[in-house]
Design an enzyme around this catalytic site. Structure first.
Site, PDB file in Angstrom:
ATOM      1  N   LYS B  17      51.851  50.491  55.069  1.00 17.88           N
ATOM      2  CA  LYS B  17      53.333  49.648  54.914  1.00 17.88           C
ATOM      3  C   LYS B  17      54.139  50.628  54.663  1.00 17.88           C
ATOM      4  O   LYS B  17      55.192  50.765  55.435  1.00 17.88           O
ATOM      5  CB  LYS B  17      53.219  48.728  53.665  1.00 17.88           C
ATOM      6  CG  LYS B  17      52.182  47.666  53.890  1.00 17.88           C
ATOM      7  CD  LYS B  17      52.115  46.863  52.659  1.00 17.88           C
ATOM      8  CE  LYS B  17      51.502  47.537  51.576  1.00 17.88           C
ATOM      9  NZ  LYS B  17      50.030  47.994  51.642  1.00 17.88           N
ATOM     10  N   SER B 517      47.713  24.174  10.029  1.00 24.39           N
ATOM     11  CA  SER B 517      48.860  24.438  10.945  1.00 24.39           C
ATOM     12  C   SER B 517      49.697  25.861  10.957  1.00 24.39           C
ATOM     13  O   SER B 517      50.925  25.838  10.680  1.00 24.39           O
ATOM     14  CB  SER B 517      50.009  23.350  10.884  1.00 24.39           C
ATOM     15  OG  SER B 517      49.973  22.836   9.734  1.00 24.39           O
TER      16      SER B 517
END
Lengths: 303, 609
Positions: B17, B517
């Site tokens: 490339k 939590s």
């Protein structure tokens, strides 16, 4: 056969830059525009005025003054700020100034202290979270690899291997503690686009960009202007008048001019279209650390 | 014809490339003399042993030269008589796929290189899939290294038919296949004399002439970036993402679908009568509406405004994508919290087949269902590109973790309408003569949440209140018995508890929950589900040392012995609540006393009865 800038293409670049500026104004806490007084800064300021019209530019401009800029640059800066009612911050690294660093004698140390360090100090002092710069990807190979929104850590350094992916026009402005952004709205502009736009929009730039008889010396293959009496002549150097202009502007002892007859924007644009050398050849500071000097300085926090 | 083209080169590593773009620039005399000199000098000192190594023109990072590979996208700018070009040269390594995706997102055309000797590879297909996902409609398949394949027509035709098969299901795309040699220059800018059997254009000829079609998007759309204020007016600023707008036009504003008339249009700082796609505008409306960043102006088209959608995703983060995780989603100028509801399937980069997966790793492609925490204005990517593409941001690292394109809005969200009952929440609460709410206890294991909640419930019951206590272990033994302790399951555990609490609140009951939590985000989710007005966060702040000293269940010693990974406070963090309604430290008295104090405070703060 380097070609010309096209009208449609310029408008596209203009819209892109305005979009970027509006994103920064909307999403970042405390933006600033780094104003180097050069042509790219002049274009950037012009775009900022357009982006927020008819409101004034909603962020300050900041110039890192090494005290070795061309006299004409400083005059231009102060006049532009006054005429446009801009909030302009001028910052100098006083410590470096006190130690009397000299751009020629102290070379890399001078650049590090008076530019890179000074910039970091100024950004920290005011707590800016995003700084616009006029950098373009066509300037240099490592710049060609940088994102439009480029993240800096709390020490202002750049990690080229860890760049955030930048998809479409969705810029990620989320910052952690101490982090900040460098934003390059002119990333996709070339030197030719800049001149084509200056011409199209009739933007005022420092007259040093236009050819005029100026007192110069030849030094290491560069044409250096003798702008004031701080400049010490080396053995064998002789001041002579030459018709020169500058493609980029910086500290005068580090900025090489080119011999030219182009005395207005149109002539400069035409010359730029046929230029054989890249504009960085006239920057003395690029040469000193080999091929990757720019990447190295950028990692350390240079713009 | 458009006077510019933005394109990219992609393909597998070593398919050439950088060499191709380097050669293109060199051949077309698009290099400055100093760059050309530097190229000659560097080529001599590199592995190319004096032959010009064109890739050196593009690999600009020192790490790239050291490893001889391309890591990040390099942009090059050049112009011919016909067009200005911006070309992005991209890395071929799988490791750096995300950088290739960056270039694909901004290109109109992709030049996909294929090594003539090695043929189509997995990475070739992966790149093609990503380019398609990013919306590229034009492709040049550059069959490179034809010199090494003896310039053989058979080799080329073989690859060509393989490509035809690969692209057979691609609709509305234009494909050109060119045999070339980036190294020798055949068919790059000059027609090759070595391949007389090829009659098509050279690469440069094609790039100069290819038509970039006008957009086929429907109507006018402009996401609002910011609001300008001047002379008592509001200017809505943004770039037009599709269509055109004129003074006097009637437009619709999302969300809300209010209508308004365009009073003034300004393009790039200058007053104008109209504006079109791509332009940076400021629009004033005749009606004074409360519009801010994130709103979208539209005309002659309809956008979606809902909270669930199905999308294609390219994951780019080191940390894998998993169901239940929450990210920030940025779409146009909106930014909302979003949860990964479901990974429908992963996509095999080679075959394109759907894979059943639990997680999506870096560079993986997948199809997912997303649930936004608030309504989002969007459309499918096919219909409106700017309204159908998004990025996902990791809230902790701040990194862009993934990007995606919207397939469609999920009907579920639109078709499921909340059923309104005659006996309302208010009526049920009134029958019980109390104000239902959820008292959410959070704190470390052993901090005394359950004990405290139990004592408090006793006090409330003694005063005739109707209550229910939801306790961590009890819930996990019942409705949540299918959940474990990984991130996703922890999040889901909390979500279900919150939904249950909400149902009970709707029934008129005061709910007490006792769950560790530990994450702010999960507590925020619970608060959102239950409703901010009905939610009280009670932080039981007993310090870790005390909890560990108590070690009622013997869990801390197990965790310290390494028997329980991810134990909160030891192997996993506890995020202290930023603004709890009540903070209570159980070392300051016995449980009954503390509960009495707590009840007093709650009564003062909330209307419980």
């Amino acid at each position: 056969m380097i070609g010309t800038s096209n009208k449609e293409h310029l408008s596209r670049l203009e819209s892109e830059a305005i979009y970027i500026m509006r994103e920064v104004a909307a999403e970042t806490e405390k933006p600033v525009m780094l104003y180097s007084i050069g042509k790219d800064s002049s274009v950037m300021l012009h775009l900022a005025k357009k982006a927020f019209y008819p409101e004034p530019v909603p962020f300050p401009l900041m110039h890192i003054d090494t005290t070795w800029k061309f006299k004409e640059m400083t005059e231009f800066r102060d006049r532009i700020a006054r005429e446009n009612g801009l909030d302009l911050i001028v910052y100098t690294n006083e410590e470096g100034l006190r130690r009397g660093l000299d751009p020629v004698r102290d070379g890399a140390v001078y650049t590090d202290v008076m530019k890179t360090e000074a910039l970091k100090q100024a950004l920290d002092k005011y707590g800016f979270t995003a700084a616009f710069g006029g950098g373009r990807r066509d300037e240099e190979k490592s710049r060609a690899k940088e994102r439009i929104f480029s993240l800096r850590n709390a020490h202002h350094t750049w990690e080229p291997r860890m760049q955030r992916p930048e998809l479409w026009d969705l810029y990620n402005t989320r910052l952690g503690p101490g982090e900040s952004l460098r934003v390059f709205p002119l990333s996709n502009w070339t030197e030719r686009d800049i001149w084509a736009y200056i011409l199209r929009e009739n933007i005022e730039v420092v007259p040093l960009y236009f050819a005029k008889d100026r007192p110069v010396v030849m030094r290491g293959g560069n044409i250096i202007m003798v702008d004031d009496d701080r400049m010490e002549l080396l053995p064998g150097e002789k001041v002579e008048m030459k018709k020169v202009r500058f493609r980029t502007l910086g500290c005068y002892p580090l900025t090489g001019g080119i011999e030219s007859d182009a005395s207005d924007a149109e002539a400069v644009y035409r010359e730029t279209c046929g230029a054989v050398n890249s504009e960085r050849t006239s920057r003395v500071i690029d040469g000193d650390a080999g091929v990757f000097s720019m990447e190295k300085r950028k990692k350390e926090g240079y713009f | 014809m458009a006077d510019f083209l933005r394109f990219m080169t992609c393909g597998s590593v070593d398919d050439g490339k950088s060499t191709l773009i380097g050669h293109l620039l060199y051949d077309a005399k698009m290099l400055f003399a100093d760059q050309e000199r530097a190229l000659e000098l560097e080529s001599m000192s590199s592995d190319a042993q004096g032959e010009r190594d064109y890739s050196l023109l593009l690999d600009g990072l020192s790490a790239e030269r050291e490893q001889g590979i391309t890591i990040d996208v390099a942009y090059r700018y050049f112009a011919t008589e016909k067009r200005s070009f911006i070309v992005a040269d991209t890395p071929g390594h799988e490791e750096y796929t995300r950088n290739m995706a960056v270039a694909a997102s901004e290109s109109e055309l992709a030049v996909l290189l294929i090594d003539a000797v090695r043929g189509v590879r997995v990475q070739t297909k992966r790149h093609l899939r990503i380019c398609r996902m990013m919306g590229i409609k034009k492709y040049v398949f550059a069959v490179n290294k034809m010199d090494a394949a003896g310039y053989s027509e058979d080799v080329f035709r073989g690859i060509e038919s393989e490509l035809r098969e690969l692209t057979s299901e691609m609709e509305r795309v234009r494909i050109e296949t060119i045999p070339l040699s980036a190294l020798k220059g055949d068919n790059v800018t000059l027609r090759s004399e070595n391949m007389p059997w090829y009659c098509g254009p050279t690469l440069l000829d094609y790039l100069e002439d290819v038509q970039v079609e006008a957009s086929d998007e429907e109507g006018f759309v402009m996401p609002v970036q910011r609001v300008n204020r001047f002379d008592g007016k509001r200017g809505l600023q943004g770039n037009v993402s599709s269509g055109e707008i004129r003074m006097g036009d009637e437009i619709v504003i999302y969300p809300g679908e209010a209508c308004a008339t365009v009073d003034a249009v300004n393009v790039s700082g200058e007053n104008a009568d109209e504006a079109a796609k791509g332009q940076a505008v400021t629009i004033c409306l005749s009606e004074d509406l409360d519009i801010s960043r994130g709103y979208v102006l539209a005309k002659d088209t309809e956008l979606k405004c809902t909270d669930m959608l199905e999308a294609k995703l390219l994951w780019m983060d080191e940390e894998a994508l998993a169901e239940g995780r929450t990210y920030l989603l940025k779409l146009a100028t909106q930014c909302v919290n979003v949860s990964i509801l479901k990974i429908k399937y992963g996509i095999d980069p080679d075959s394109g087949k759907h894979l059943a997966v639990k997680k999506v790793g870096k560079n993986g492609l997948a199809c997912v269902d997303l649930s936004c925490h608030e309504d989002l204005v969007f459309d499918s990517f096919d219909k409106h590109r700017a309204m159908g593409r998004f990025i996902l941001i990791d809230k902790v690292s701040g990194n862009t973790a993934g990007c995606g394109t919207v397939k469609f809005a999920l009907r579920r969200a639109e078709n499921l309408k909340r059923q309104e009952h005659d006996i309302t929440r208010e009526a049920r609460a009134k029958a019980l003569s109390q104000t239902p709410m959820t008292l959410w206890f959070t704190g470390l294991s052993g901090s005394g949440k359950s004990v405290l909640a139990n004592e408090l419930e006793k006090i409330m019951a003694s005063r005739g209140m109707h209550t229910m206590l939801l306790d961590g272990d009890n819930v996990r033994l019942g409705i949540n018995r299918d959940l474990g302790f990984n991130d996703y399951d922890r999040t889901e555990n909390i979500r279900r508890v919150a939904e249950i609490a909400k149902l009970m609140n709707d029934a008129g009951i005061i709910v007490l929950t006792a769950f560790i939590s530990p994450f702010e985000e999960d507590r925020e989710t619970a608060k959102r589900i239950i409703g901010g007005d009905s939610f009280a966060e009670i932080y039981v702040s007993t310090p870790l040392e005390e909890c560990e000293r108590r070690d009622v269940k013997g869990l801390y010693s197990k965790a310290r012995a390494g028997e329980i990974p991810n134990f909160t406070g030891i192997g996993s963090p506890y995020e202290i609540p930023k603004n709890p309604d009540v903070v209570i430290d159980t070392t300051e008295g016995d449980a009954a006393e503390m509960a009495e104090m707590l009840f007093g405070e709650l009564k003062e703060r909330f209307e419980l009865k």
